[in-house]
Design an enzyme around this catalytic site. Structure first.
Site, PDB file in Angstrom:
ATOM      1  N   GLU A   1       0.848  -1.194   0.000  1.00 33.58           N
ATOM      2  CA  GLU A   1       0.000   0.000   0.000  1.00 33.58           C
ATOM      3  C   GLU A   1       0.882   1.242   0.000  1.00 33.58           C
ATOM      4  O   GLU A   1       1.809   1.340   0.794  1.00 33.58           O
ATOM      5  CB  GLU A   1      -0.888  -0.006   1.238  1.00 33.58           C
ATOM      6  CG  GLU A   1      -1.792   1.197   1.304  1.00 33.58           C
ATOM      7  CD  GLU A   1      -2.787   1.100   2.443  1.00 33.58           C
ATOM      8  OE1 GLU A   1      -3.540   0.118   2.498  1.00 33.58           O
ATOM      9  OE2 GLU A   1      -2.779   2.015   3.274  1.00 33.58           O
ATOM     10  N   TYR A  29      -6.368   7.194  -0.284  1.00 37.61           N
ATOM     11  CA  TYR A  29      -7.022   8.453  -0.639  1.00 37.61           C
ATOM     12  C   TYR A  29      -6.984   9.371   0.579  1.00 37.61           C
ATOM     13  O   TYR A  29      -7.286   8.937   1.704  1.00 37.61           O
ATOM     14  CB  TYR A  29      -8.484   8.220  -1.052  1.00 37.61           C
ATOM     15  CG  TYR A  29      -9.092   9.500  -1.569  1.00 37.61           C
ATOM     16  CD1 TYR A  29      -9.012   9.816  -2.924  1.00 37.61           C
ATOM     17  CD2 TYR A  29      -9.675  10.421  -0.706  1.00 37.61           C
ATOM     18  CE1 TYR A  29      -9.516  11.014  -3.403  1.00 37.61           C
ATOM     19  CE2 TYR A  29     -10.167  11.621  -1.185  1.00 37.61           C
ATOM     20  CZ  TYR A  29     -10.094  11.908  -2.532  1.00 37.61           C
ATOM     21  OH  TYR A  29     -10.578  13.100  -3.000  1.00 37.61           O
TER      22      TYR A  29
HETATM   23  P1  FAD Z   1     -17.169   1.748   8.405  1.00 38.89           P
HETATM   24  O1  FAD Z   1     -17.155   0.350   7.954  1.00 38.89           O
HETATM   25  O2  FAD Z   1     -18.243   2.638   7.887  1.00 38.89           O
HETATM   26  O3  FAD Z   1     -17.222   1.730  10.007  1.00 38.89           O
HETATM   27  C1  FAD Z   1     -16.979   2.922  10.755  1.00 38.89           C
HETATM   28  C2  FAD Z   1     -17.529   2.747  12.164  1.00 38.89           C
HETATM   29  O4  FAD Z   1     -18.961   2.783  12.146  1.00 38.89           O
HETATM   30  C3  FAD Z   1     -17.194   1.407  12.823  1.00 38.89           C
HETATM   31  O5  FAD Z   1     -17.067   1.639  14.205  1.00 38.89           O
HETATM   32  C4  FAD Z   1     -18.411   0.537  12.545  1.00 38.89           C
HETATM   33  O6  FAD Z   1     -18.572  -0.491  13.499  1.00 38.89           O
HETATM   34  C5  FAD Z   1     -19.534   1.565  12.610  1.00 38.89           C
HETATM   35  N1  FAD Z   1     -20.656   1.326  11.721  1.00 38.89           N
HETATM   36  C6  FAD Z   1     -20.617   0.870  10.446  1.00 38.89           C
HETATM   37  N2  FAD Z   1     -21.864   0.885   9.924  1.00 38.89           N
HETATM   38  C7  FAD Z   1     -22.694   1.390  10.864  1.00 38.89           C
HETATM   39  C8  FAD Z   1     -24.101   1.681  10.931  1.00 38.89           C
HETATM   40  N3  FAD Z   1     -24.901   1.437   9.884  1.00 38.89           N
HETATM   41  N4  FAD Z   1     -24.608   2.212  12.071  1.00 38.89           N
HETATM   42  C9  FAD Z   1     -23.804   2.456  13.149  1.00 38.89           C
HETATM   43  N5  FAD Z   1     -22.478   2.193  13.141  1.00 38.89           N
HETATM   44  C10 FAD Z   1     -21.919   1.681  12.021  1.00 38.89           C
HETATM   45  N6  FAD Z   1      -8.818   6.223   5.447  1.00 38.89           N
HETATM   46  C11 FAD Z   1      -8.679   7.164   4.482  1.00 38.89           C
HETATM   47  O7  FAD Z   1      -9.132   8.305   4.657  1.00 38.89           O
HETATM   48  N7  FAD Z   1      -8.061   6.867   3.289  1.00 38.89           N
HETATM   49  C12 FAD Z   1      -7.559   5.640   3.020  1.00 38.89           C
HETATM   50  O8  FAD Z   1      -7.004   5.417   1.948  1.00 38.89           O
HETATM   51  C13 FAD Z   1      -7.689   4.622   4.014  1.00 38.89           C
HETATM   52  N8  FAD Z   1      -7.252   3.361   3.802  1.00 38.89           N
HETATM   53  C14 FAD Z   1      -7.453   2.382   4.753  1.00 38.89           C
HETATM   54  C15 FAD Z   1      -7.059   1.067   4.481  1.00 38.89           C
HETATM   55  C16 FAD Z   1      -7.255   0.062   5.426  1.00 38.89           C
HETATM   56  C17 FAD Z   1      -6.840  -1.356   5.108  1.00 38.89           C
HETATM   57  C18 FAD Z   1      -7.846   0.369   6.690  1.00 38.89           C
HETATM   58  C19 FAD Z   1      -8.033  -0.697   7.725  1.00 38.89           C
HETATM   59  C20 FAD Z   1      -8.234   1.671   6.959  1.00 38.89           C
HETATM   60  C21 FAD Z   1      -8.061   2.689   6.005  1.00 38.89           C
HETATM   61  N9  FAD Z   1      -8.475   4.005   6.236  1.00 38.89           N
HETATM   62  C22 FAD Z   1      -8.338   4.963   5.251  1.00 38.89           C
HETATM   63  C23 FAD Z   1      -9.032   4.397   7.534  1.00 38.89           C
HETATM   64  C24 FAD Z   1     -10.567   4.287   7.594  1.00 38.89           C
HETATM   65  O9  FAD Z   1     -11.153   5.191   6.693  1.00 38.89           O
HETATM   66  C25 FAD Z   1     -10.973   4.605   9.031  1.00 38.89           C
HETATM   67  O10 FAD Z   1     -10.572   3.578   9.894  1.00 38.89           O
HETATM   68  C26 FAD Z   1     -12.439   4.969   9.243  1.00 38.89           C
HETATM   69  O11 FAD Z   1     -12.555   5.538  10.551  1.00 38.89           O
HETATM   70  C27 FAD Z   1     -13.414   3.807   9.151  1.00 38.89           C
HETATM   71  O12 FAD Z   1     -13.530   3.354   7.887  1.00 38.89           O
HETATM   72  P2  FAD Z   1     -14.379   2.009   7.564  1.00 38.89           P
HETATM   73  O13 FAD Z   1     -14.442   1.892   6.105  1.00 38.89           O
HETATM   74  O14 FAD Z   1     -13.854   0.882   8.348  1.00 38.89           O
HETATM   75  O15 FAD Z   1     -15.801   2.501   8.135  1.00 38.89           O
END
Ligand code: FAD
Length: 317
Positions: free
Chosen positions: A18, A50
């Site tokens: 990455e 991103y």
């Molecule tokens: P989600 O899956 O939406 O979850 C976020 C939180 O909300 C979690 O606590 C989950 O349990 C909760 N949740 C989910 N759905 C619901 C619902 N319907 N109701 C209530 N609660 C809910 N960030 C960047 O900005 N750019 C990047 O390029 C980037 N790359 C990443 C790559 C990897 C492999 C990882 C692990 C993280 C990366 N991140 C990146 C960080 C990521 O964006 C953050 O960790 C962010 O806070 C959560 O993203 P997520 O997609 O896991 O969110």
């Protein structure tokens, strides 16, 4: 080729990387310099992160501060295209909810589709740096699962404007994030797994984990996922510690634990060269154990540096 096909077509552990787009004003050559040494390992795919806008404060002539919104690392899509072109390797752009409304997301997906990019890591994104809570744009998505549904819709030819006729279906392979030590906003692990499952039900084909330094966290996470009917591949994410400062930076930024044994080794080390070697050795041991466990792929977070990752991966080639 899609990430999921790479995983299905191999009987050995793959190594993916990455990278971050360079800071605004820097040349793409700096990125090639850190990627070149990793290409000998024939990574099946390279992820490009991103980075959303953040606020900076500039002092004006009258002494007042002006708040400006700045993207410090633009260029994710351009970098994906450049890497595909230069190295003939698949790329996985990260797309996030933050900073995008649905139409902007749709247009970004159209660009990616036109470029022949058929992999995405779909994420919510973190709050803007100076803010505590994530807030969605007007008509944007609040959670990764909602963004994922928009991508899944486009994969079925469903666009936002339902007057469009004979629309092209995209064919994105979708990965999502998973947290062996729980996402920091989640009240508990079961809640986090519950929402992870929603992402799988919405069409996610594989999970990439947040970095961890204790493999047992990953093994427990995989077990919990399987017990909760999440059966897609779970790719472990690793990062070798490289500086003393990271002992506090990584837990603060990524909400993870660092095992006492590793912390003690780093505290006792005399300088960052020693820390780097300790980080490499630790990651080699993690990698060995993960391969024995039978993981399909190990994903390395390079964070702009590749020499330590090179030393780790070459032990297994
Ligand atoms: P989600 O899956 O939406 O979850 C976020 C939180 O909300 C979690 O606590 C989950 O349990 C909760 N949740 C989910 N759905 C619901 C619902 N319907 N109701 C209530 N609660 C809910 N960030 C960047 O900005 N750019 C990047 O390029 C980037 N790359 C990443 C790559 C990897 C492999 C990882 C692990 C993280 C990366 N991140 C990146 C960080 C990521 O964006 C953050 O960790 C962010 O806070 C959560 O993203 P997520 O997609 O896991 O969110």
């Amino acid at each position: 080729m899609k990430v999921i096909e790479h995983i299905k077509n191999t009987n050995k552990t793959l190594f993916s990387f990455e990278i971050l787009p360079p800071l605004k004003g820097e040349s793409i050559q700096s990125l090639y310099k850190s990627l070149d040494p990793l290409m000998e390992f024939q990574p099946p795919f390279i992820d490009v992160t991103y980075h959303r806008e953040e606020y900076v404060y500039k002092r004006k002539d009258n002494g007042l501060l002006e708040r400006r919104s700045v993207k410090k690392r633009p260029g994710t899509v351009g970098i994906c295209a450049a890497i595909m072109n230069k190295y003939n390797v698949d790329t996985v752009p990260h797309i996030i909810c933050g900073g995008f409304n649905r139409e902007e997301t749709e247009n970004a997906l159209i660009d990616l589709n036109f470029l022949g990019i058929d992999n995405l890591l779909v994420l919510r994104g973190d709050p803007i740096k100076s803010e505590i809570y994530f807030s969605a744009e007007n008509d944007g998505h609040s959670y990764a699962s909602e963004l994922l549904m928009q991508v899944s819709d486009m994969n079925k030819g469903i666009y936002l404007d339902n007057d469009l006729r004979n629309t092209v279906s995209t064919d994105f392979c979708i990965g999502v994030a998973g947290y062996p030590e729980k996402h920091f906003e989640s009240p508990n692990m079961f809640s986090d797994i519950h929402f992870l499952k929603k992402k799988v039900e919405a069409g996610a084909e594989y999970i990439v984990t947040q970095m961890f330094f204790d493999n047992q966290k990953y093994f427990d996470f995989v077990k919990l996922c399987r017990e909760n009917d999440i059966h897609i591949p779970i790719i472990p994410g690793l990062k070798p510690i490289a500086t003393k400062k990271q002992l506090t930076l990584l837990p603060q930024r990524f909400h993870l634990n660092i095992p006492s044994e590793l912390v003690n080794l780093i505290i006792k080390s005399k300088n960052n060269d020693e820390v780097r070697n300790i980080g490499i050795e630790w990651a080699i041991n993690q990698t060995r154990e993960l391969i024995e466990f039978g993981v399909p792929c190990i994903h390395f977070y390079t964070m702009g540096k590749s020499d330590n990752i090179q030393k780790i991966v070459q032990k297994f080639i």
